[in-house]
Design a protein around this motif. Structure first.
Motif, PDB file in Angstrom:
ATOM      1  N   UNK A  13       0.670  -1.180   0.259  1.00  0.00           N
ATOM      2  CA  UNK A  13       0.083  -0.042   0.004  1.00  0.00           C
ATOM      3  C   UNK A  13       0.990   1.528   0.006  1.00  0.00           C
ATOM      4  N   UNK A  14       1.620   1.856   1.573  1.00  0.00           N
ATOM      5  CA  UNK A  14       2.575   3.111   1.297  1.00  0.00           C
ATOM      6  C   UNK A  14       2.927   2.995   1.968  1.00  0.00           C
ATOM      7  N   UNK A  17       9.759   2.528   1.965  1.00  0.00           N
ATOM      8  CA  UNK A  17      10.846   2.228   2.606  1.00  0.00           C
ATOM      9  C   UNK A  17      10.716   2.375   3.534  1.00  0.00           C
ATOM     10  N   UNK A  18      10.570   3.972   4.547  1.00  0.00           N
ATOM     11  CA  UNK A  18      10.186   4.057   5.878  1.00  0.00           C
ATOM     12  C   UNK A  18       8.525   4.789   5.639  1.00  0.00           C
ATOM     13  N   UNK A  19       7.936   4.303   6.678  1.00  0.00           N
ATOM     14  CA  UNK A  19       6.237   5.111   6.945  1.00  0.00           C
ATOM     15  C   UNK A  19       6.238   5.101   8.398  1.00  0.00           C
ATOM     16  N   UNK A  38       2.669   0.784  -3.642  1.00  0.00           N
ATOM     17  CA  UNK A  38       1.695   0.534  -4.334  1.00  0.00           C
ATOM     18  C   UNK A  38       1.026   1.810  -5.179  1.00  0.00           C
ATOM     19  N   UNK A  39       0.682   2.546  -3.621  1.00  0.00           N
ATOM     20  CA  UNK A  39       0.118   3.810  -3.780  1.00  0.00           C
ATOM     21  C   UNK A  39       0.699   4.926  -3.042  1.00  0.00           C
ATOM     22  N   UNK A  40       1.058   4.984  -1.997  1.00  0.00           N
ATOM     23  CA  UNK A  40       1.524   6.408  -1.268  1.00  0.00           C
ATOM     24  C   UNK A  40       3.222   6.410  -0.637  1.00  0.00           C
ATOM     25  N   UNK A  41       3.878   7.262  -1.440  1.00  0.00           N
ATOM     26  CA  UNK A  41       5.174   7.097  -0.993  1.00  0.00           C
ATOM     27  C   UNK A  41       5.896   5.689  -1.432  1.00  0.00           C
TER      28      UNK A  41
END
Length: 168
Positions: A13-14, A17-19, A38-41
């Protein structure tokens, strides 16, 4: 996150690397490259909490936007390839940037992305750099941006011309 390479990760999803969701982190003299979301950053996503970055590379990640997103404070001297949704500092280097292929050091087992002569990251860092890079190589007085330090000063070669060779 100092002297860290975050590379080759994939999120369904998002935040490939690091969330960061809550808490606080600093990214300094690190490399965030070749991550996918797949989507956000794909690179570094700050969902909530606080983050400060400096002297780090954010490039060649895949997502929307690709490399970095969130209310992250830049203390400058970063390389930011795709940074829409993020406010770059005046000393950040922005625009197209190609990261070398990921390599694994045989001695340390650490992943890294090497720099080459003429790279925008070489000798472009600022501030108090760690004494060594991710591979344990001493950083010189003009530290490079990212986790890898390219030593640009050539080694002196000693020549002993006092040897006489006699033939038969």
């Amino acid at each position: 996150l100092t002297n860290v390479v975050v590379s080759g990760n994939n999120a369904s999803i998002q935040g490939g690397g690091v969330m960061l969701v809550g808490g606080a982190t600093d990214g300094s003299f690190s490399t965030f490259a070749d991550n996918t979301a797949a989507t956000n950053t794909g690179g570094f996503l700050l969902s909530s909490g606080t983050a400060t970055i400096d002297n780090s590379i954010f490039a060649d990640n895949s997502g929307t936007p690709n490399d970095i997103l969130g209310s992250i404070t830049s203390n400058g001297y970063n390389i930011l390839e795709d940074y829409s949704g993020f406010t770059a500092a005046g000393t950040d280097i922005t625009g197209s940037y190609n990261v070398s292929a990921q390599q694994i050091d045989a001695t340390t087992g650490h992943a890294y992305h090497a720099l080459s002569a003429g790279d925008a990251a070489v000798d472009a860092g600022n501030g108090s750099a760690p004494a060594t890079d991710i591979l344990g190589t001493s950083r010189d007085a003009n530290a490079d941006i990212g986790a890898f330090e390219l030593l640009t000063n050539s080694l002196a070669t000693a020549v002993d011309d006092s040897v006489t060779v006699s033939g038969s």
